[in-house]
Enzyme design. Structure first.
Site, PDB file in Angstrom:
ATOM      1  N   HIS A 149       0.868  -1.205   0.000  1.00  0.00           N
ATOM      2  CA  HIS A 149       0.000   0.000   0.000  1.00  0.00           C
ATOM      3  C   HIS A 149       0.892   1.238   0.000  1.00  0.00           C
ATOM      4  CE1 HIS A 149      -3.885   2.087   1.250  1.00  0.00           C
ATOM      5  NE2 HIS A 149      -2.977   3.050   1.155  1.00  0.00           N
ATOM      6  N   HIS A 168       1.565   5.397  -1.665  1.00  0.00           N
ATOM      7  CA  HIS A 168       1.214   6.591  -2.447  1.00  0.00           C
ATOM      8  C   HIS A 168       2.485   7.145  -3.076  1.00  0.00           C
ATOM      9  CE1 HIS A 168      -2.889   6.700  -0.852  1.00  0.00           C
ATOM     10  NE2 HIS A 168      -2.327   6.212   0.231  1.00  0.00           N
ATOM     11  N   LEU A 169       2.531   7.140  -4.394  1.00  0.00           N
ATOM     12  CA  LEU A 169       3.757   7.604  -5.082  1.00  0.00           C
ATOM     13  C   LEU A 169       3.606   8.980  -5.699  1.00  0.00           C
ATOM     14  CD1 LEU A 169       5.324   4.612  -7.077  1.00  0.00           C
ATOM     15  CD2 LEU A 169       6.357   5.923  -5.214  1.00  0.00           C
ATOM     16  N   LYS A 212      -9.359   0.074  -5.840  1.00  0.00           N
ATOM     17  CA  LYS A 212      -9.347   0.727  -4.531  1.00  0.00           C
ATOM     18  C   LYS A 212     -10.653   1.465  -4.265  1.00  0.00           C
ATOM     19  CE  LYS A 212      -7.745   2.297  -0.675  1.00  0.00           C
ATOM     20  NZ  LYS A 212      -6.610   3.133  -0.333  1.00  0.00           N
ATOM     21  N   HIS A 231     -10.461   1.404   1.793  1.00  0.00           N
ATOM     22  CA  HIS A 231     -10.160   2.388   2.828  1.00  0.00           C
ATOM     23  C   HIS A 231     -11.332   2.247   3.801  1.00  0.00           C
ATOM     24  CE1 HIS A 231      -8.516   6.280   4.391  1.00  0.00           C
ATOM     25  NE2 HIS A 231      -9.676   6.170   5.021  1.00  0.00           N
ATOM     26  N   HIS A 289      -4.625  -0.626   5.789  1.00  0.00           N
ATOM     27  CA  HIS A 289      -4.146   0.139   6.956  1.00  0.00           C
ATOM     28  C   HIS A 289      -5.095   0.045   8.152  1.00  0.00           C
ATOM     29  CE1 HIS A 289      -6.836   2.992   5.047  1.00  0.00           C
ATOM     30  NE2 HIS A 289      -5.968   3.329   4.133  1.00  0.00           N
ATOM     31  N   ASP A 334       1.523   2.626   3.513  1.00  0.00           N
ATOM     32  CA  ASP A 334       0.655   3.795   3.341  1.00  0.00           C
ATOM     33  C   ASP A 334       1.480   5.082   3.411  1.00  0.00           C
ATOM     34  OD1 ASP A 334      -1.679   5.141   2.782  1.00  0.00           O
ATOM     35  OD2 ASP A 334      -2.380   5.182   4.836  1.00  0.00           O
TER      36      ASP A 334
HETATM   37  O1  DOR Z   1      -3.279   9.754   5.556  1.00  0.00           O
HETATM   38  C1  DOR Z   1      -3.571   9.423   4.424  1.00  0.00           C
HETATM   39  N1  DOR Z   1      -2.973   9.959   3.346  1.00  0.00           N
HETATM   40  N2  DOR Z   1      -4.533   8.510   4.250  1.00  0.00           N
HETATM   41  C2  DOR Z   1      -5.010   8.187   3.034  1.00  0.00           C
HETATM   42  O2  DOR Z   1      -5.883   7.361   2.936  1.00  0.00           O
HETATM   43  C3  DOR Z   1      -4.497   8.869   1.829  1.00  0.00           C
HETATM   44  C4  DOR Z   1      -3.165   9.415   2.057  1.00  0.00           C
HETATM   45  C5  DOR Z   1      -2.740  10.384   0.994  1.00  0.00           C
HETATM   46  O3  DOR Z   1      -2.890  10.085  -0.195  1.00  0.00           O
HETATM   47  O4  DOR Z   1      -2.199  11.437   1.337  1.00  0.00           O
HETATM   48 ZN    ZN Z   2      -3.320   5.036   1.601  1.00  0.00          ZN
END
Ligand code: DOR
Ligand code: ZN
Length: 343
Positions: free
Chosen positions: A13, A15-16, A99, A136, A174, A247
């Site tokens: 999991h 975020h790029l 997702k 989520h 998460h 995450d």
């Molecule tokens: O804290 C978070 N940041 N939770 C998420 O589900 C998304 C993520 C984000 O993309 O910044």
């Molecule tokens: Zn996430």
């Protein structure tokens, strides 16, 4: 144990982001992990196979030379996702999951789902072609306390979906509560969960120690100590339903340190080392490889990685901030230390 060699882990999991922001953070992940499940919540969400494949190309071309990292792509579920789109995603061979964000739950979730029932066609197609749903797991009803969002999600959203789609594979992403741990343990093998390093390391006090700590603000929000203990037990249990998902969610410093700051904790700079701290502190380093390198591929039906990494128990200093395109970002433990180092 002061040293551990293990099969190279994957991050299930991540975020790029995109463009120069992605270029800034990608090496941290690619140095540690062989693969990562890349979240689709870009400012323009990745809702089609075409967009996911183009995003994948951008990631691959941003990779520093010599790193054999593989991005595993996801589609962003909306009220309008069609069965055809799901089948196209499956046939691409590059998209490994879909997702679900409840509309408004977090960063770039405005086009998320307003009611899961509206997605029945897509969910049926996913069940049919074996594409897992990543949830989520929070409700966003204004009357529900933010600390109860996950618990209420289980009863009102997750259970009905699991009942209605008895073959749908689901990853509860998460997880943050004892309720979620218990729920996942009690469900059949088609339901698994990822656990972040920050939810294993911090309870909700961390957001308020000596003042407001925006860099510990994330969604789902940090929970109570008893929840953290339940997460640690789950991660260390060797139960294949639980696996690593950082995450890690980079935001520019200014977007976090603001009157209305963004949610997200950046941990990719120590993406496996932070887990080694937890497992090491509980004398459970022998369980780390299962959690980080074996359970995820087994759930997704993907091969295990072939090479290994070695971690040593050595303290290193985390910078106070790191470059993030034209801004900076504040990594987890900024100005502090991490107790394990990747060789
Ligand atoms: O804290 C978070 N940041 N939770 C998420 O589900 C998304 C993520 C984000 O993309 O910044
Ligand atoms: Zn996430």
């Amino acid at each position: 144990m002061h040293r551990i060699t293990m099969i190279r882990p994957d991050d299930w999991h991540l975020h790029l982001r995109d463009g120069e922001h992605m270029r800034a953070v990608l090496p941290d992940t690619a140095k540690r992990f062989a693969r990562a499940m890349v979240m689709p919540n870009l400012s323009r969400p990745v809702t089609t196979t075409e967009a996911a494949l183009a995003y994948r190309e951008r990631i691959v071309s941003a990779l520093p030379p010599g790193l054999a990292f593989q991005p595993l792509m996801t589609l962003y579920l909306t009220d309008n996702t069609t069965a055809d789109e799901i089948r196209r995603a499956r046939q691409s061979g590059m998209i490994h999951a879909v997702k679900y964000y409840p509309a408004g739950a977090t960063t770039n979730s405005d086009s998320g789902v307003t009611a899961l029932v509206k997605c029945e066609t897509a969910l049926a197609a996913m069940e049919e072609c074996g594409l897992p749903l990543l949830v989520h797991g929070e409700v966003t009803f204004p009357e529900v306390d933010i600390f109860d969002r996950e618990k209420i999600f289980i009863d009102r959203m997750l259970l009905p979906v699991l009942q209605k789609f008895p073959r749908l594979r689901v990853v509860f992403e998460h997880i943050t509560t004892r309720d979620a741990v218990r729920f996942v343990m009690a469900t059949p093998a088609r339901v698994a969960a990822t656990i972040t390093a920050h939810h294993l390391l911090l309870n909700r006090n961390a957001m308020f120690i000596g003042g407001m700590r925006p860099h510990h603000y994330c969604m789902p929000i940090l929970k109570r100590e008893e929840d953290r203990q339940a997460l640690i037990q789950a991660a260390l249990s060797g139960n294949p339903k639980f696996f690593l998902g950082t995450d890690s969610a980079p935001h520019a410093r200014g977007a976090k340190e603001a009157a209305c700051g963004c949610a997200g904790v950046y941990t990719s700079h120590a993406g496996i080392e932070l887990y080694a701290e937890i497992f090491g502190s509980r004398d459970a380093l022998d369980k780390l490889e299962g959690f980080a390198s074996l359970h995820g591929p087994a759930f997704y039906g993907l091969p295990r990685n072939q090479d290994t990494i070695t971690l040593v128990k050595e303290t290193w200093d985390v910078p106070k901030e790191v470059p993030f395109h034209e801004e900076t970002l504040v990594p987890f433990r900024a100005g502090g230390t991490v107790g394990w180092r990747l060789l």
